[in-house]
Design a protein around this motif. Structure first.
Motif, PDB file in Angstrom:
ATOM      1  N   ARG A 165      25.822 -18.268   4.385  1.00 42.22           N
ATOM      2  CA  ARG A 165      25.993 -16.826   4.580  1.00 42.22           C
ATOM      3  C   ARG A 165      24.849 -16.270   5.429  1.00 42.22           C
ATOM      4  N   GLN A 169      25.195 -14.794   9.337  1.00 41.14           N
ATOM      5  CA  GLN A 169      24.874 -13.383   9.559  1.00 41.14           C
ATOM      6  C   GLN A 169      23.703 -13.232  10.529  1.00 41.14           C
ATOM      7  N   THR A 170      22.708 -14.096  10.398  1.00 39.69           N
ATOM      8  CA  THR A 170      21.556 -14.059  11.298  1.00 39.69           C
ATOM      9  C   THR A 170      21.980 -14.335  12.732  1.00 39.69           C
ATOM     10  N   ALA A 172      24.948 -13.860  14.108  1.00 37.61           N
ATOM     11  CA  ALA A 172      25.701 -12.712  14.628  1.00 37.61           C
ATOM     12  C   ALA A 172      24.765 -11.571  15.018  1.00 37.61           C
ATOM     13  N   GLN A 173      23.777 -11.326  14.175  1.00 35.81           N
ATOM     14  CA  GLN A 173      22.831 -10.239  14.447  1.00 35.81           C
ATOM     15  C   GLN A 173      22.035 -10.500  15.721  1.00 35.81           C
ATOM     16  N   ARG A 198      31.025 -19.754   7.074  1.00 32.48           N
ATOM     17  CA  ARG A 198      30.250 -19.289   8.218  1.00 32.48           C
ATOM     18  C   ARG A 198      31.054 -18.316   9.080  1.00 32.48           C
ATOM     19  N   HIS A 201      31.256 -14.730   7.240  1.00 30.89           N
ATOM     20  CA  HIS A 201      30.020 -13.944   7.242  1.00 30.89           C
ATOM     21  C   HIS A 201      29.559 -13.598   8.654  1.00 30.89           C
ATOM     22  N   PHE A 202      29.884 -14.449   9.625  1.00 26.30           N
ATOM     23  CA  PHE A 202      29.624 -14.108  11.026  1.00 26.30           C
ATOM     24  C   PHE A 202      30.471 -12.892  11.408  1.00 26.30           C
ATOM     25  N   GLU A 204      31.743 -10.633   9.470  1.00 26.02           N
ATOM     26  CA  GLU A 204      31.310  -9.439   8.730  1.00 26.02           C
ATOM     27  C   GLU A 204      30.374  -8.584   9.573  1.00 26.02           C
ATOM     28  N   VAL A 205      29.432  -9.250  10.216  1.00 28.76           N
ATOM     29  CA  VAL A 205      28.442  -8.536  11.031  1.00 28.76           C
ATOM     30  C   VAL A 205      29.074  -8.019  12.322  1.00 28.76           C
TER      31      VAL A 205
END
Length: 311
Positions: A165, A169-170, A172-173, A198, A201-202, A204-205
């Motif tokens: 997760r 997320q990192t 994508a950010q 993956r 959660h990718f 999601e951002v």
């Protein structure tokens, strides 16, 4: 489930325990028909000889079985190195088996470990594994087992997995912060939990930024990445790329090299073991997936279980 004994089998078939014992040992005095009946009952009820089971609980072979989905140049060598560093320091040897991403081979490998009387098993599941019913004998024998890296939702065995997760997320950010507006995100096998975790959660951002477009593709190999990207590049260009592994990174890099109009401003973010990108392009941003540490952690967790059982 109660462990079935020779006496239980004899009672079911209305024959003597000595007949069952000799049938299981393929004694020539026992007819083929009786041997077949005994074998069918033994297989149905997962019979394990008592002395064999006792050997698991009371004796130590100082050998560990390591089962991996496939022999690969990516990630697996680092995991094996981490496992080796722990096991050898504790006086253990280990052997490596590959399931070749096959459920049938995975089941055979588990039986090989049982028959080899290993003290414990480390396993990364095949992409065909959807449940753990073929692990029943492992549970009955109380044979220590730790699943690492590739797993499925379960609460029976200990696991060692990355924070998928956070990694996704990192990544994508980082693409958002780089100003990317048209992104392609490349994930592994669509049927694997790690790929879906993956991806979810990718996304999601990314989904929080309505001005950002993102194309999701799944690829089982570096060659599949090259094949799909060569088609996509015929009609679309991107300013941001995400890949979830070294294997997908290798495929993307080859595609970008072959792309005649590659944009110098394109941002590439990869979840990687860390070694491969050094030989590809210094501009690639890496989120380190440390296989060596995963191997060490999995081996230490397994040895902890083994030691607890021996007390």
């Amino acid at each position: 489930m109660k462990r079935i004994t020779i006496k239980d089998i004899a009672k079911m078939l209305n024959i003597s325990t000595s007949t069952v014992s000799r049938a299981l040992k393929n004694h020539p005095d026992i007819s083929a028909a009786v041997k077949q009946r005994v074998k069918e009952v033994a297989d149905t009820f997962n019979y394990v000889p008592n002395d064999f089971a006792i050997n698991f609980r009371k004796k130590s072979s100082k050998v560990i079985g390591l089962i991996i989905p496939e022999i690969s140049m990516f990630f697996i060598p680092s995991i094996i190195k981490g496992i080796s560093s722990v096991l050898h320091s504790e006086g253990y040897n280990f052997f490596v088996l590959s399931s070749e991403e096959s459920l049938g081979m995975e089941e055979e490998n588990l039986l090989t470990c049982i028959n080899s009387r290993v003290d414990g098993i480390l396993i990364s599941l095949s992409r065909q594994t959807k449940d753990l019913t073929h692990f029943n004998k492992i549970k009955e024998l109380e044979l220590p087992l730790v699943i690492f890296d590739k797993t499925i939702p379960q609460n029976v065995f200990e696991e060692v997995i990355f924070d998928n997760r956070l990694y996704a997320q990192t990544a994508a950010q980082k693409l958002i912060e780089a100003g990317c507006k048209n992104i392609v995100a490349i994930f592994g096998d669509e049927n694997l939990e790690i790929s879906q975790t993956r991806k979810n959660h990718f996304s999601e951002v990314i989904d929080k930024h309505k001005d950002v477009k993102c194309k999701i593709i799944y690829c089982n190999s570096a060659d599949m990445v090259k094949e799909k990207m060569s088609i996509i590049f015929d009609y679309e260009d991107f300013d941001g790329y995400f890949v979830m592994s070294d294997e997908t990174l290798a495929g993307l890099h080859s595609s970008l090299v072959n792309k005649k109009t590659a944009s110098p401003k394109a941002k590439v973010v990869a979840i990687t073991e860390g070694i491969l990108p050094k030989y590809l392009d210094d501009s690639y941003e890496c989120i380190i997936n440390d296989g060596y540490e995963m191997g060490k952690t999995a081996a230490m967790k397994l040895l902890t279980i083994i030691k607890k059982q021996s007390i």
